[in-house]
Design a protein around this motif. Structure first.
Motif, mmCIF file in Angstrom:
data_model
loop_
_atom_site.group_PDB
_atom_site.id
_atom_site.type_symbol
_atom_site.label_atom_id
_atom_site.label_comp_id
_atom_site.label_asym_id
_atom_site.label_seq_id
_atom_site.Cartn_x
_atom_site.Cartn_y
_atom_site.Cartn_z
ATOM 1 N N ASP A 9 0.838 -1.198 0.000
ATOM 2 C CA ASP A 9 0.000 0.000 0.000
ATOM 3 C C ASP A 9 0.873 1.248 0.000
ATOM 4 O O ASP A 9 0.640 2.180 -0.767
ATOM 5 C CB ASP A 9 -0.924 0.013 1.228
ATOM 6 N N SER A 31 -2.204 0.035 6.699
ATOM 7 C CA SER A 31 -1.659 -0.132 5.351
ATOM 8 C C SER A 31 -0.481 -1.098 5.365
ATOM 9 O O SER A 31 0.367 -1.034 6.268
ATOM 10 C CB SER A 31 -1.192 1.220 4.788
ATOM 11 N N HIS A 392 -2.199 6.747 3.515
ATOM 12 C CA HIS A 392 -3.172 5.713 3.907
ATOM 13 C C HIS A 392 -4.598 6.180 3.657
ATOM 14 O O HIS A 392 -5.426 5.433 3.109
ATOM 15 C CB HIS A 392 -2.991 5.359 5.383
ATOM 16 N N ASN A 396 -7.607 4.691 0.971
ATOM 17 C CA ASN A 396 -8.859 4.156 1.511
ATOM 18 C C ASN A 396 -10.033 5.109 1.284
ATOM 19 O O ASN A 396 -11.087 4.951 1.916
ATOM 20 C CB ASN A 396 -8.692 3.838 2.999
ATOM 21 N N GLU A 397 -9.834 6.058 0.350
ATOM 22 C CA GLU A 397 -10.881 6.985 -0.077
ATOM 23 C C GLU A 397 -11.522 7.722 1.099
ATOM 24 O O GLU A 397 -12.743 7.888 1.174
ATOM 25 C CB GLU A 397 -11.943 6.233 -0.885
ATOM 26 N N LYS A 398 -10.660 8.164 2.017
ATOM 27 C CA LYS A 398 -11.120 8.941 3.164
ATOM 28 C C LYS A 398 -10.654 10.384 3.027
ATOM 29 O O LYS A 398 -9.743 10.689 2.258
ATOM 30 C CB LYS A 398 -10.597 8.332 4.470
#
Length: 624
Positions: A9, A31, A392, A396-398
């Motif tokens: 990652d 990750s 990270h 993780n689409e945050k």
């Protein structure tokens, strides 16, 4: 069969302070992370002085700790001395600093990382990045191994095309005894990145057995040493003494004899060094009116005899260094472990980054540390932490994690770099933070731990400790506000501190607000001492409450100013906004805003060359 068959990652390149924090943050968030470094034996090594913290830097270490980073814990576990600097000034200026055991510091970092789940290690030089369609997808090593990764954090320190100078001698290296890293700068330059060169330096290391400490001024640690971490790290029960001595006109004359062979003065070094940590030859050259300069003599650890000569950073020839240092009081018989040297290295102007520390040109590529033009372990570590977190979060689409200027020194640091850039090594100072009364070292946990806990980095143990501290300090302030005193009990105390007597009773809060009255004086009152004893309040809670009582007016004023700034922070500038269409903007504003691409109106207001009238014009245009 390839050694690396799976995709990571996050790949972190470099094992210095930035790299260590980046790897720890990404891995602790979940990750799958790889730390690649040229030498696993030097992970977390203190390349320069054996100390952490100091003015404004100590605040950064406490912020890193509050966010769940490792620097504060590692510093506490390897400390040999602790000092709270600037105690004679207001609490906004108080700055913790530790003297550290260099070998144990690196060992603690190595062991802490090895205990971290989801983190792998590999020793080799990364020679270039693997990029596909403007997105980084891995790294390639000097042996030709390809390691795939969804994101990469570069934390190369002084190793990118590093060149070491000692007098007229120069040789490639990222640090004494270690080779330079080559290939990455050239590749990124071809991709369109701007690059530059910077310089830093380090002083000689000497044999403590050859020094006469009786001729120096002792510099002991605090009688009651504190610590960086908000966790229950071990407190120092014994400390090593540092010492101070001075240069002299004779020392300066001996040093000047070597100026014709100095790479600083003969043109070999053309890059810019740190303004606030100049070499000894630069100090003599710039401050000709001063006939002496301080030298701090710092032990490198509990058991070693190696000593760091703080204040004598130099790139002069080794024979000049030796003769001059032998004329310093206490150094008459000095023996060198190694001479001082200067080092030039590549960096990338940080205006090429977003506030997440992701580059604007290559997606999922992050820069942290000296590669961004900063100097100092603490500045590097904080950037590494933020880069690791944001790498990270993006994967993780945050939402990205960005700290505002009124929330942390880390926020000030990154905002300065992104919006203003730097052409000389950037060092943090309290004067750079306009909200420094809010950003104290004592309240970093109250400011930041909940944020980190919500994203899953700070532990539940940290969160419980913060909640308890917050509740206890607020209750204690409330106790002072509602509890009364009578003149007979308070006047004897006021007389001892030279404060005016009172004629009638009032609330404790009012008399405690007087500058002369400290917590130790209030503790002489039976009602106060009984409350503290019954509630088992620790020193941190007492200190927090005292600051809230004495500085409540200043704190409230800064909060109001920060709220006004936040209104501009809430005005977002669309990504890809075309500034050329706003004809009323000055030419300089259009050019700089188009290059730096701030995300909000507040960030735009801090870009050098952008005037208040430009911001007004932009605000009207965006509202329209």
């Amino acid at each position: 069969m390839s050694m690396f068959t799976e995709e990571y990652d996050v790949i972190v390149v470099g094992g210095g302070h930035a790299g260590c924090e980046a790897a720890a943050a990404a891995a602790n968030l979940g990750s799958k992370t790889l730390l690649v470094t040229m030498n696993l034996q030097t992970i977390g090594q203190m390349s320069c002085n054996p100390a952490m913290g100091g003015i404004a830097k100590g605040q950064i270490v406490r912020e890193i700790d509050a966010l769940g980073g490792y620097s504060g814990i590692v510093s506490d576990r390897s400390a040999i001395q602790f000092k709270m600097l600037n105690k004679s000034k207001g609490p906004a200026m108080w700055s913790p600093r530790t003297q550290n055991d260099r070998m144990r510091f690196a060992e603690e970092w190595r062991l802490s990382l090895e205990r971290t789940q989801h983190l792998d290690f590999y020793q080799e030089m990364v020679s270039d990045l693997i990029v596909s369609e403007d997105r980084v997808v891995g790294v390639r090593t000097s042996l030709g191994l390809e390691i795939r990764g969804r994101s990469v954090v570069l934390t190369n320190g002084t190793f990118l095309n590093g060149l070491i100078h000692i007098g007229e001698k120069q040789f490639g290296g990222g640090r004494a005894g270690e080779r330079a890293a080559r290939g990455i700068t050239e590749q990124l330059a071809e991709m369109g990145f701007d690059t530059g060169r910077m310089k830093t330096g380090t002083p000689p290391r000497v044999d403590g057995r050859s020094l006469d400490f009786s001729k120096m001024i002792p510099q002991p640690g605090d009688a009651e040493p504190g610590r960086f971490s908000y966790l229950d790290t071990p407190k120092l029960t014994r400390q090593r003494e540092c010492h101070m001595t001075y240069t002299s006109p004779e020392v300066h004359e001996l040093l000047m004899e070597g100026f014709d062979r100095s790479p600083m003065f003969n043109g070999r070094i053309q890059s810019i060094g740190p303004r606030y940590c100049p070499s000894i030859e630069d100090k003599i050259h710039r401050f000709k009116d001063k006939d002496r300069h301080q030298l701090f003599v710092e032990p490198e650890g509990w058991d070693t005899v190696e000593v760091y000569v703080n204040g004598f950073s130099t790139s002069l020839p080794e024979d000049v260094q030796f003769r001059a240092l032998r004329s310093v009081a206490g150094f008459e018989n000095v023996k060198f472990f190694r001479p001082g040297y200067a080092i030039e290295y590549d960096y990338f102007p940080p205006t090429q980054l977003r506030h997440t520390l992701e580059t604007k040109l290559i997606e999922n590529l992050y820069f942290a540390g000296q590669i961004n033009g900063t100097t100092g372990y603490e500045e590097a570590a904080s950037q590494g932490l933020m880069a690791g977190i944001n790498a990270h979060l993006k994967l993780n689409e945050k939402e990205p994690f960005i700290l505002r200027r009124d929330e942390a020194y880390i926020g000030v640091l990154i905002d300065d770099l992104i919006t203003k850039g730097t052409e000389e090594p950037y060092r943090m100072f309290t004067s750079r933070a306009e909200y420094r009364t809010l950003l104290r070292q004592d309240n970093a946990d109250l400011r930041l731990t909940e944020k980190s806990f919500r994203m899953g980095l700070a532990s539940e143990e940290r969160m419980r400790a913060v909640e308890q501290k917050k509740a206890q300090s607020q209750d204690l302030v409330g106790f002072f506000k509602k509890t009364s005193f009578v003149p007979e009990e308070i006047n004897p105390i006021l007389e001892t501190v030279g404060s005016k007597n009172v004629d009638q009773g009032d609330k404790l809060f009012k008399v405690f607000s007087r500058p002369q009255v400290q917590m130790e004086h209030m503790m002489q009152l039976e009602s106060v001492s009984e409350y503290v004893r019954e509630n088992q309040l620790g020193q941190e809670v007492l200190e927090q409450a005292e600051i809230e009582v004495k500085y409540s007016g200043y704190i409230e004023k800064e909060k109001n100013n920060a709220d006004k700034l936040q209104r501009l922070e809430n005005v977002k500038i669309p990504e890809g906004f075309d500034y050329s269409q706003v004809k009323s903007l000055s030419y300089e504003a259009r050019e700089k805003l188009g290059r730096i691409r701030p995300a909000t109106l507040s960030q735009a207001s801090r870009v050098s060359g952008v005037s208040p009238s430009d911001i007004s014009v932009l605000m009207v245009f965006l509202n329209r």
